[in-house]
Design a protein around this motif. Structure first.
Motif, PDB file in Angstrom:
ATOM      1  N   SER A   1       0.840  -1.198   0.000  1.00 10.66           N
ATOM      2  CA  SER A   1       0.000   0.000   0.000  1.00 10.66           C
ATOM      3  C   SER A   1       0.872   1.244   0.000  1.00 10.66           C
ATOM      4  O   SER A   1       1.972   1.250   0.552  1.00 10.66           O
TER       5      SER A   1
ATOM      6  N   LYS B   1      -0.152   4.061   5.091  1.00 13.70           N
ATOM      7  CA  LYS B   1      -0.667   3.178   6.146  1.00 13.70           C
ATOM      8  C   LYS B   1      -2.144   2.863   5.976  1.00 13.70           C
ATOM      9  O   LYS B   1      -2.574   1.733   6.120  1.00 13.70           O
ATOM     10  N   ASP B   2      -2.928   3.876   5.686  1.00 17.49           N
ATOM     11  CA  ASP B   2      -4.374   3.695   5.561  1.00 17.49           C
ATOM     12  C   ASP B   2      -4.817   3.621   4.103  1.00 17.49           C
ATOM     13  O   ASP B   2      -5.988   3.774   3.795  1.00 17.49           O
ATOM     14  N   GLY B   3      -3.871   3.366   3.197  1.00 20.56           N
ATOM     15  CA  GLY B   3      -4.180   3.357   1.774  1.00 20.56           C
ATOM     16  C   GLY B   3      -4.719   2.034   1.272  1.00 20.56           C
ATOM     17  O   GLY B   3      -4.759   1.028   1.996  1.00 20.56           O
ATOM     18  N   LYS B   4      -5.122   2.048   0.044  1.00 20.41           N
ATOM     19  CA  LYS B   4      -5.611   0.852  -0.635  1.00 20.41           C
ATOM     20  C   LYS B   4      -4.489  -0.191  -0.673  1.00 20.41           C
ATOM     21  O   LYS B   4      -3.340   0.138  -0.951  1.00 20.41           O
TER      22      LYS B   4
END
Length: 160
Positions: A101, A104-107
């Motif tokens: 990704s 951290k909070d990505g696809k």
């Protein structure tokens, strides 16, 4: 007119030759992911930043949503501040990466290809090198480029 029959040895030799040539082409010819990175940095080194922006993934375009701003910023940093008209670059070998990704909070991409790039600049500040891993993923059937934005992957490198 006499018809010639090919011997089994001749057919086998022909097939082996075709397989050998095909294997060499596949092994030596850059993959689509490597070709995309080469195209991207060819555009960048030629100050064709609009064309390179076109090769960014949709996730990267969230970080650089305006093509004109991307072009202006790249021109400003490289050509105006550093006084660089072009640079040399080397594209390394592709390495398959699973579940990668951008952030951290990505696809999460099931499959990405990490391709290291080394850029060498001869600038007003001297000659310097930037090494950066690029990531390439398929997006709607097309290869697209991303950079890594997860700093904690590299923090252990700097810890004493």
């Amino acid at each position: 007119m006499k018809r010639q029959n090919k011997s089994p040895k001749g057919i086998l030799a022909s097939m082996l030759l075709v397989l050998a040539v095909g294997g060499c082409i596949i092994f030596l010819w850059p993959s689509g992911s490597v070709r995309l990175v080469e195209d991207f940095y060819e555009y960048e080194s030629g100050a064709e930043f609009g064309k390179s922006w076109d090769l960014l993934s949709s996730e990267m375009k969230l970080r650089f949503p305006n093509r004109g701003d991307y072009v202006q910023n790249r021109t400003h940093v490289f050509m105006q501040h550093m006084e660089v008209e072009t640079f040399q670059y080397d594209v390394g070998r592709s390495k398959k990466v699973k579940n990668w990704s951008l952030a951290k909070d990505g696809k999460v991409h099931k499959t990405a290809y990490m391709i290291p790039v080394t850029q060498v600049f001869d600038s007003r500040f001297g000659v310097f090198t930037i090494e950066q891993d690029c990531y390439v993923v398929k997006e709607k059937g097309e290869w697209r480029l991303l950079w890594d934005y997860v700093l904690n992957k590299f923090l252990s490198f700097f810890e004493v």
